[in-house]
Scaffold this motif. Structure first.
Motif, PDB file in Angstrom:
ATOM      1  N   LEU A 107     -21.899 -62.220 -31.859  1.00 33.93           N
ATOM      2  CA  LEU A 107     -21.652 -60.795 -31.613  1.00 33.93           C
ATOM      3  C   LEU A 107     -22.849 -59.946 -32.022  1.00 33.93           C
ATOM      4  CD1 LEU A 107     -19.325 -58.576 -31.039  1.00 33.93           C
ATOM      5  CD2 LEU A 107     -19.186 -58.486 -33.519  1.00 33.93           C
ATOM      6  N   LEU A 108     -23.413 -60.237 -33.201  1.00 34.81           N
ATOM      7  CA  LEU A 108     -24.499 -59.423 -33.730  1.00 34.81           C
ATOM      8  C   LEU A 108     -25.838 -59.729 -33.069  1.00 34.81           C
ATOM      9  CD1 LEU A 108     -23.586 -59.355 -37.513  1.00 34.81           C
ATOM     10  CD2 LEU A 108     -22.914 -57.805 -35.687  1.00 34.81           C
TER      11      LEU A 108
ATOM     12  N   ARG B 257     -17.243 -51.062 -24.206  1.00 28.60           N
ATOM     13  CA  ARG B 257     -17.720 -51.631 -22.946  1.00 28.60           C
ATOM     14  C   ARG B 257     -18.629 -52.826 -23.176  1.00 28.60           C
ATOM     15  NH1 ARG B 257     -18.207 -47.679 -18.015  1.00 28.60           N
ATOM     16  NH2 ARG B 257     -16.345 -46.407 -18.333  1.00 28.60           N
ATOM     17  N   ILE B 258     -19.498 -52.721 -24.163  1.00 28.85           N
ATOM     18  CA  ILE B 258     -20.413 -53.825 -24.439  1.00 28.85           C
ATOM     19  C   ILE B 258     -19.643 -55.074 -24.875  1.00 28.85           C
ATOM     20  CG2 ILE B 258     -22.232 -54.626 -25.993  1.00 28.85           C
ATOM     21  CD1 ILE B 258     -23.316 -51.754 -26.021  1.00 28.85           C
ATOM     22  N   LEU B 259     -18.587 -54.886 -25.663  1.00 28.54           N
ATOM     23  CA  LEU B 259     -17.870 -56.015 -26.261  1.00 28.54           C
ATOM     24  C   LEU B 259     -16.527 -56.298 -25.601  1.00 28.54           C
ATOM     25  CD1 LEU B 259     -18.600 -55.385 -30.053  1.00 28.54           C
ATOM     26  CD2 LEU B 259     -19.844 -56.810 -28.415  1.00 28.54           C
ATOM     27  N   ALA B 260     -16.326 -55.790 -24.392  1.00 23.45           N
ATOM     28  CA  ALA B 260     -15.050 -56.007 -23.716  1.00 23.45           C
ATOM     29  C   ALA B 260     -14.751 -57.489 -23.581  1.00 23.45           C
ATOM     30  CB  ALA B 260     -15.081 -55.354 -22.333  1.00 23.45           C
ATOM     31  N   GLY B 261     -13.562 -57.899 -23.972  1.00 19.34           N
ATOM     32  CA  GLY B 261     -13.143 -59.286 -23.866  1.00 19.34           C
ATOM     33  C   GLY B 261     -13.538 -60.153 -25.039  1.00 19.34           C
ATOM     34  N   SER B 262     -14.297 -59.638 -26.002  1.00 17.04           N
ATOM     35  CA  SER B 262     -14.774 -60.454 -27.124  1.00 17.04           C
ATOM     36  C   SER B 262     -13.720 -60.622 -28.209  1.00 17.04           C
ATOM     37  CB  SER B 262     -16.027 -59.824 -27.742  1.00 17.04           C
ATOM     38  OG  SER B 262     -15.693 -58.611 -28.399  1.00 17.04           O
ATOM     39  N   GLY B 263     -12.743 -59.717 -28.267  1.00 16.84           N
ATOM     40  CA  GLY B 263     -11.784 -59.736 -29.357  1.00 16.84           C
ATOM     41  C   GLY B 263     -12.359 -59.241 -30.671  1.00 16.84           C
TER      42      GLY B 263
END
Length: 420
Positions: free
Chosen positions: A214-215, A338-344
């Motif tokens: 993620l980071l 928006r950047i992390l959509a679907g990542s949980g």
């Protein structure tokens, strides 16, 4: 039983609006009134800047853990209630013991609690309306938040004029109580917790990215650096401007601080709605560029206002504050979602962005206070405004992420609530 009864009186989104209205005065603690309060107690600009920086750094360290907590927790309403109570207790400590150690400790508690409140409210919102309604609801949230700041500033100005700055603390307590009741009025069953963490709808334990991956998301890193530099230049301007006007013009501290807040927050309401409208249609690139452009202009006008004693400049200075902060208030959670959509990992990612913001904001008060004490208030405003050039450079070098579309397919739970 109390929650279900409250839910009959308020729809989930109406309760969310009330929550944002009342927590506006709680989320930032004493905000710009803290500097003026400590100034009345004989503190210098550098001391004020240092204690606010120390508290901010502790709070900054808590932002990612708090974001991860919100992702994992199904007790988001309880997090909001406990965080509000902690901020109130810390603020009363400052009133009772305005000494360096006590104020620094209280500011640290404020920072940790505020670090929990923002992702909790953002996650709660996403869980209520789903990804499809998130941009639009962010604009509404911020509009009610700024309206609450106006209400609190007006009341604080009147109460401060009648009873002195300690009356601001009583107002903070009333707002904290009403905010807690608003949070409890949102039915627990109305919150989709998988949507609240930006999940893809996968089974529990699947589809949630590792923190390390993620980071390393380039768009998230670029956005966080841009947010951090913006707050490095922006955060100290409002409290420093209030201190400068009190010091140079002998203005009433309560009334002047309230006036600066009212003008800024009044501008933020339409700016929040505009940011949501732009984000929903074309992403957040233009929103970020407009926010960055407002900062150096504001710094130049503030410096000239203090140098020449032009009290009328309060209006454009604080309107530009409303432009920058109003746009960023929506763009920050909107772009991260928006950047992390679907990542949980939405709230953890928001915590990462908030960490960058916290570093910038904490160093801003120190930077502004030291420059003001050594070179004067006009020089401080010019230095703070010039930081926007660095922010724009980081944003351009990083590829200008605008979040025009989610990077992953997103499930849309919560659509019914969004349409309500």
């Amino acid at each position: 039983m109390r929650t279900s009864t409250s839910a009959v009186l308020l729809s989930p989104l109406a309760a969310l609006a009330a929550l944002n209205l009342f927590l506006a005065d709680v989320r930032d603690g004493l905000g710009p009134f803290l500097g003026v309060f400590l100034q009345e107690k004989g503190w210098g600009p550098a001391e004020i800047g240092l204690v606010m920086t120390l508290g901010g750094l502790v709070g900054m360290a808590a932002t990612m853990p708090m974001g991860a907590l919100v992702d994992a927790s199904r007790a988001k309403r309880a997090i909001i209630v406990i965080g509000s109570a902690a901020i109130l207790a810390a603020s009363l400590t400052i009133l009772a013991i305005p000494q360096f150690v006590a104020v620094a400790a209280a500011q640290a508690v404020n920072g940790v609690a505020a670090a929990a409140l923002l992702p909790a409210i953002a996650g709660l919102t996403l869980g209520l309306v789903g990804p499809a309604g998130f941009d639009r609801q962010l604009g509404r949230n911020e509009a009610f938040n700024h309206a609450g700041n106006i209400l609190a500033a007006v009341l604080a100005g009147v109460l401060g004029w009648w009873f002195g700055l300690p009356a601001v603390f009583a107002l903070l307590g009333a707002m904290a109580l009403l905010g807690a009741l608003s949070a409890l009025a949102i039915p627990a069953a109305a919150i989709d917790h998988e949507a609240a963490r930006g999940g893809s709808g996968a089974a529990v334990g699947e589809g949630h990215e590792s923190i390390g991956k993620l980071l390393r998301e380039p768009a998230l890193v670029t956005a966080a650096i841009t947010f951090g530099l913006f707050h490095l230049g922006n955060a100290a301007m409002l409290p420093l401007f209030g201190q400068a006007m009190v010091a140079t013009a002998g203005a009433d501290p309560s009334g002047l601080t309230a006036a600066t807040v009212v003008v800024a927050q009044g501008t933020m309401i339409p700016m929040a709605l505009v940011a949501a409208w732009l984000g929903q249609r074309s992403g957040y690139r233009l929103v970020l560029l407009l926010a960055l452009a407002a900062l150096p202009i504001r710094g130049v006008i503030a410096a000239a206002a203090v140098h020449y004693g032009a009290a009328w400049a309060l209006i454009p200075v604080q309107m530009l504050d409303g432009v920058g902060a109003g746009l960023l208030g929506v763009a920050t959670p909107g772009l991260v979602a928006r950047i992390l959509a679907g990542s949980g990992r939405f709230n953890l990612g928001l915590g990462f962005a908030m960490t960058a913001q916290g570093i910038g904001a904490s160093l801003s008060t120190l930077l502004g206070g030291v420059v003001a004490q050594r070179l004067g208030y006009p020089a401080a405003f010019l230095v703070l405004g010039g930081v926007a050039v660095l922010a724009a450079g980081a944003y351009l070098i990083g590829g200008c992420p605008g979040g025009t579309a989610p990077r992953r397919p997103v499930a849309g739970p919560g659509t019914a609530a969004a349409a309500a």
